[in-house]
Design an enzyme around this catalytic site. Structure first.
Site, short mmCIF file in Angstrom:
data_model
loop_
_atom_site.label_atom_id
_atom_site.label_comp_id
_atom_site.label_asym_id
_atom_site.label_seq_id
_atom_site.Cartn_x
_atom_site.Cartn_y
_atom_site.Cartn_z
N LEU A 206 37.03 57.64 16.46
CA LEU A 206 36.04 58.67 16.78
C LEU A 206 34.96 58.16 17.73
O LEU A 206 34.52 57.02 17.64
CB LEU A 206 35.39 59.16 15.48
N HIS B 116 33.89 63.45 19.52
CA HIS B 116 34.26 63.94 18.18
C HIS B 116 33.00 64.28 17.38
O HIS B 116 32.98 65.26 16.65
CB HIS B 116 35.06 62.87 17.42
N GLY C 260 37.76 70.04 21.47
CA GLY C 260 37.02 69.65 22.67
C GLY C 260 37.69 70.21 23.92
O GLY C 260 38.92 70.24 24.03
N SER D 79 36.84 59.49 25.80
CA SER D 79 38.22 59.56 25.34
C SER D 79 38.51 58.30 24.55
O SER D 79 38.02 57.22 24.91
CB SER D 79 39.17 59.62 26.55
N SER D 80 39.30 58.43 23.48
CA SER D 80 39.66 57.24 22.71
C SER D 80 40.42 56.26 23.60
O SER D 80 40.43 55.05 23.37
CB SER D 80 40.52 57.63 21.51
N ARG D 81 41.10 56.79 24.62
CA ARG D 81 41.92 55.93 25.50
C ARG D 81 41.08 55.14 26.51
O ARG D 81 41.61 54.26 27.18
CB ARG D 81 42.96 56.77 26.24
N MET E 17 42.66 62.54 16.04
CA MET E 17 43.58 61.41 15.86
C MET E 17 42.77 60.13 15.62
O MET E 17 43.28 59.02 15.77
CB MET E 17 44.49 61.27 17.08
N LYS F 22 37.80 68.87 26.72
CA LYS F 22 38.43 67.88 27.60
C LYS F 22 39.93 68.15 27.65
O LYS F 22 40.57 68.00 28.68
CB LYS F 22 38.15 66.45 27.16
N GLN G 117 45.12 72.19 25.77
CA GLN G 117 45.36 72.22 24.32
C GLN G 117 44.60 73.39 23.68
O GLN G 117 45.14 74.09 22.83
CB GLN G 117 44.92 70.89 23.71
O1 PAF Z 1 43.28 66.46 20.30
C1 PAF Z 1 43.79 65.71 19.44
O2 PAF Z 1 43.20 64.72 19.03
C2 PAF Z 1 45.17 66.02 18.89
O3 PAF Z 1 45.99 66.58 19.87
C3 PAF Z 1 45.13 66.94 17.64
C4 PAF Z 1 44.55 68.29 17.96
C5 PAF Z 1 44.29 66.27 16.56
C6 PAF Z 1 46.55 67.15 17.10
O4 PAF Z 1 47.14 65.94 16.76
#
Ligand code: PAF
Length: 284
Positions: free
Chosen positions: A23, A27, A137, A175-177, A20, A139, A143
């Site tokens: 980066l 990433h 990843g 984390s981007s957050r 998303m 983290k 997912q």
């Molecule tokens: O992990 C992420 O950044 C998102 O959940 C993904 C896998 C790109 C799907 O939008």
């Protein structure tokens, strides 16, 4: 050279890194793994609206396309795919991919619909990019488990490659957050990796023997951070994510995931650690 030959012979392995954007080194480690294991690396950048809940941070999610493209170039990515929301979701759209069971726990319980959004967009991206390998990843361990299940259930010919969590020197998982955190909250957020390390040590030393021992230890550690609000602090089998009963002995499991989701102010952070039984070398 190998890349050119592979492309010419039609045997190039396409490695895909879906992101998303915004980066960071986490990433970058996915792109590096993709570069090592494939001939052509494709990176997607798409802030996927359908995986955010109505009160979540879709609008404010950090974005920096120019810098991301530069990072991709530095990491040797061959193709960067940056679709618009209209391109990904031309209206009307009536199909959703949903994995049941493992999506109902942990992040799935507190973010209803989140994983349907993830599996739908990831399937669409897989269909567009047609990779042989896709890099995710750890983290977001849930997912990874959900996508592995989807790929298995839908016979998608894609190898899902889980990559290790990348941390700052002081232990904070990238984390981007993290950019949302004030200096004070960032300091407090270190309690996550500290709690996970303490849990690992307690398992290794035998001071934690049941699931409840771990849950108690995590809560005690995280409770020391003034602004931490626990969403979950859990231990479960990996990758099934079956929850463990309180008195269940950890010894009975080959592969466990200790996972945390904790809010610091408005920022919800996740982190985890895998506890895998070491193979005992055979004497024969
Ligand atoms: O992990 C992420 O950044 C998102 O959940 C993904 C896998 C790109 C799907 O939008």
């Amino acid at each position: 050279m190998r890349k050119n030959q592979a492309i010419r012979s039609g045997e190039a392995v396409v490695g895909f890194v879906p992101t998303m954007g915004y980066l960071h080194q986490g990433h970058a480690s996915l792109m590096q793994a993709a570069r090592q294991q494939s001939d052509i690396v494709v990176l997607s950048i798409f802030v996927n609206p359908i995986q955010f809940g109505p009160n979540e941070d879709f609008d404010s999610y950090p974005r920096d396309e120019e810098r991301d493209v530069e990072t991709a170039r530095t990491e040797g990515v061959d193709i960067v795919f940056i679709p618009s929301v209209q391109e990904m979701y031309p209206q009307p759209t009536q199909t959703t991919i949903a994995v049941s069971g493992i999506t109902e726990r942990l992040c799935g319980a507190s973010r209803p619909g989140h994983f349907n959004g993830v599996t739908t967009v990831v399937s669409k991206l897989f269909n567009i990019v047609q990779p042989q390998k896709a890099f995710f990843g750890m983290k977001d361990a849930q997912q990874v488990a959900v996508i592995q299940q989807m790929v298995h259930d839908l016979n998608m010919p894609i190898d899902i490659v889980p990559c290790p969590i990348v941390r700052e020197e002081d232990g904070l998982a990238l984390s981007s957050r993290n950019v949302y955190l004030s200096t004070e909250l960032r300091e407090e957020a270190l309690v996550l990796s500290q709690a996970l390390r303490a849990a690992q040590e307690a398992v290794d030393s035998g001071t934690a023997v049941t699931a409840d021992d771990i849950r108690r230890l995590l809560r005690e550690h995280i409770g020391t951070a003034a602004h931490a609000v626990i969403d979950y602090a859990e231990i479960q089998a990996f990758p099934s994510l079956e929850p463990l009963a309180g008195d269940e002995p950890l010894q009975a499991y080959e592969d466990l995931l200790i996972a945390l989701a904790v809010k610091f102010g408005k920022t919800r952070l996740i982190d985890n650690i895998r506890i895998q039984k070491m193979e005992v070398p055979s004497l024969v």
